[in-house]
Design a protein around this motif. Structure first.
Motif, mmCIF file in Angstrom:
data_model
loop_
_atom_site.group_PDB
_atom_site.id
_atom_site.type_symbol
_atom_site.label_atom_id
_atom_site.label_comp_id
_atom_site.label_asym_id
_atom_site.label_seq_id
_atom_site.Cartn_x
_atom_site.Cartn_y
_atom_site.Cartn_z
ATOM 1 N N VAL A 119 14.997 -17.570 -27.237
ATOM 2 C CA VAL A 119 15.292 -18.042 -28.598
ATOM 3 C C VAL A 119 14.585 -19.370 -28.871
ATOM 4 N N LEU A 120 14.628 -20.267 -27.913
ATOM 5 C CA LEU A 120 13.974 -21.566 -28.101
ATOM 6 C C LEU A 120 12.457 -21.418 -28.248
ATOM 7 N N LEU A 121 11.875 -20.501 -27.490
ATOM 8 C CA LEU A 121 10.433 -20.270 -27.628
ATOM 9 C C LEU A 121 10.092 -19.694 -28.991
ATOM 10 N N SER A 122 10.919 -18.759 -29.477
ATOM 11 C CA SER A 122 10.650 -18.191 -30.800
ATOM 12 C C SER A 122 10.814 -19.253 -31.883
ATOM 13 N N VAL A 123 11.806 -20.135 -31.742
ATOM 14 C CA VAL A 123 11.991 -21.224 -32.708
ATOM 15 C C VAL A 123 10.789 -22.166 -32.664
ATOM 16 N N LYS A 124 10.313 -22.444 -31.455
ATOM 17 C CA LYS A 124 9.147 -23.316 -31.308
ATOM 18 C C LYS A 124 7.936 -22.700 -32.007
ATOM 19 N N ASP A 125 7.726 -21.392 -31.813
ATOM 20 C CA ASP A 125 6.605 -20.711 -32.473
ATOM 21 C C ASP A 125 6.734 -20.775 -33.984
ATOM 22 N N LYS A 126 7.930 -20.523 -34.476
ATOM 23 C CA LYS A 126 8.148 -20.547 -35.926
ATOM 24 C C LYS A 126 7.915 -21.947 -36.488
ATOM 25 N N LEU A 127 8.384 -22.967 -35.761
ATOM 26 C CA LEU A 127 8.181 -24.341 -36.226
ATOM 27 C C LEU A 127 6.700 -24.709 -36.230
ATOM 28 N N SER A 128 5.957 -24.238 -35.241
ATOM 29 C CA SER A 128 4.524 -24.538 -35.238
ATOM 30 C C SER A 128 3.836 -23.834 -36.403
ATOM 31 N N ASP A 129 4.302 -22.603 -36.735
ATOM 32 C CA ASP A 129 3.753 -21.906 -37.902
ATOM 33 C C ASP A 129 4.058 -22.676 -39.184
ATOM 34 N N VAL A 130 5.276 -23.166 -39.289
ATOM 35 C CA VAL A 130 5.672 -23.940 -40.475
ATOM 36 C C VAL A 130 4.850 -25.223 -40.551
ATOM 37 N N LYS A 131 4.629 -25.867 -39.425
ATOM 38 C CA LYS A 131 3.846 -27.109 -39.397
ATOM 39 C C LYS A 131 2.416 -26.829 -39.864
ATOM 40 N N GLU A 132 1.834 -25.747 -39.354
ATOM 41 C CA GLU A 132 0.469 -25.390 -39.765
ATOM 42 C C GLU A 132 0.410 -25.095 -41.257
ATOM 43 N N ALA A 133 1.388 -24.349 -41.748
ATOM 44 C CA ALA A 133 1.418 -24.032 -43.176
ATOM 45 C C ALA A 133 1.550 -25.309 -44.003
ATOM 46 N N GLY A 134 2.364 -26.237 -43.554
ATOM 47 C CA GLY A 134 2.536 -27.510 -44.254
ATOM 48 C C GLY A 134 1.247 -28.317 -44.260
ATOM 49 N N GLU A 135 0.568 -28.323 -43.117
ATOM 50 C CA GLU A 135 -0.691 -29.057 -43.044
ATOM 51 C C GLU A 135 -1.730 -28.424 -43.973
ATOM 52 N N ASP A 136 -1.787 -27.081 -43.979
ATOM 53 C CA ASP A 136 -2.718 -26.391 -44.883
ATOM 54 C C ASP A 136 -2.396 -26.713 -46.335
ATOM 55 N N PHE A 137 -1.117 -26.695 -46.660
ATOM 56 C CA PHE A 137 -0.695 -26.995 -48.021
ATOM 57 C C PHE A 137 -1.080 -28.421 -48.393
ATOM 58 N N GLN A 138 -0.831 -29.346 -47.482
ATOM 59 C CA GLN A 138 -1.158 -30.749 -47.723
ATOM 60 C C GLN A 138 -2.664 -30.906 -47.942
ATOM 61 N N GLU A 139 -3.434 -30.193 -47.135
ATOM 62 C CA GLU A 139 -4.885 -30.263 -47.276
ATOM 63 C C GLU A 139 -5.333 -29.725 -48.632
ATOM 64 N N LYS A 140 -4.742 -28.610 -49.053
ATOM 65 C CA LYS A 140 -5.081 -28.028 -50.353
ATOM 66 C C LYS A 140 -4.713 -28.978 -51.486
ATOM 67 N N VAL A 141 -3.538 -29.590 -51.394
ATOM 68 C CA VAL A 141 -3.089 -30.512 -52.437
ATOM 69 C C VAL A 141 -4.019 -31.709 -52.498
ATOM 70 N N SER A 142 -4.366 -32.278 -51.367
ATOM 71 C CA SER A 142 -5.218 -33.464 -51.371
ATOM 72 C C SER A 142 -6.633 -33.112 -51.822
ATOM 73 N N SER A 143 -7.123 -31.919 -51.473
ATOM 74 C CA SER A 143 -8.464 -31.537 -51.920
ATOM 75 C C SER A 143 -8.460 -31.266 -53.420
ATOM 76 N N SER A 144 -7.382 -30.715 -53.955
ATOM 77 C CA SER A 144 -7.319 -30.496 -55.401
ATOM 78 C C SER A 144 -7.219 -31.829 -56.134
ATOM 79 N N ASP A 145 -6.587 -32.833 -55.536
ATOM 80 C CA ASP A 145 -6.537 -34.167 -56.130
ATOM 81 C C ASP A 145 -7.938 -34.760 -56.190
ATOM 82 N N ASP A 146 -8.713 -34.552 -55.118
ATOM 83 C CA ASP A 146 -10.085 -35.062 -55.093
ATOM 84 C C ASP A 146 -10.922 -34.419 -56.191
ATOM 85 N N LYS A 147 -10.743 -33.119 -56.398
ATOM 86 C CA LYS A 147 -11.485 -32.408 -57.439
ATOM 87 C C LYS A 147 -11.100 -32.945 -58.814
#
Length: 157
Positions: free
Chosen positions: A85-113
């Motif tokens: 269970v802890l490993l699956s939670v860790k995997d899910k959290l890393s997926d959420v972190k990656e998605a958040g980073e991607d979202f942040q990157e998209k938001v900041s790149s759209s601000d630059d545009k």
């Protein structure tokens, strides 16, 4: 012959001996027989009680060992499940972190545009109009103040 049969025969023989014994000796013999019977009874009872206590102790020890094995096995299973269970939670959290980073990157790149295209920025708190800045009914233009087509300057003039 069984041990009980021997004891019964000895008891009957003892009774016969007591019946045929003269009276003064009879009392002494009865007392001795009673004492011996009492001693034998106590010894047998103690022996049986000790056997039963030993059996109960052995059963208790066996049950204790079985329960210890069961508890240990269940503990191992629970540990493995918890780790899964802890490993699956860790995997899910890393997926959420990656998605958040991607979202942040998209938001900041759209601000630059937006900045590069000189698009309108979001107003800050200081830029929002106050109630005193809003036009009142006396400041609204009337139909007389609106320019007509004759008032417009043309290119040639």
């Amino acid at each position: 012959m069984d041990k009980k049969d021997v004891e019964k025969a000895a008891l009957k023989a003892g009774e016969k001996i007591v019946e045929h014994t003269p009276e003064p000796v009879k009392e002494k013999v009865e007392e001795k027989v009673k004492e011996k019977a009492k001693e034998k009874f106590v010894e047998k009872t103690e022996g049986k009680l000790q056997e039963k206590a030993d059996e109960a102790s052995e059963k208790l020890q066996e049950t204790k060992e079985k329960n210890a094995q069961k508890v240990h096995g269940k503990g191992e299973d629970a540990k493995e499940k918890l780790q899964d269970v802890l490993l699956s939670v860790k995997d899910k959290l890393s997926d959420v972190k990656e998605a958040g980073e991607d979202f942040q990157e998209k938001v900041s790149s759209s601000d630059d545009k937006d900045k590069s295209k000189n698009k309108r920025k979001i107003k800050g708190v200081n830029q929002i109009k106050k109630a005193t800045d809003i036009k009142s009914s006396t400041k609204i233009k009337s139909s007389n103040d609106i320019k007509s087509s004759t008032d417009l300057k043309t290119m040639g003039s």
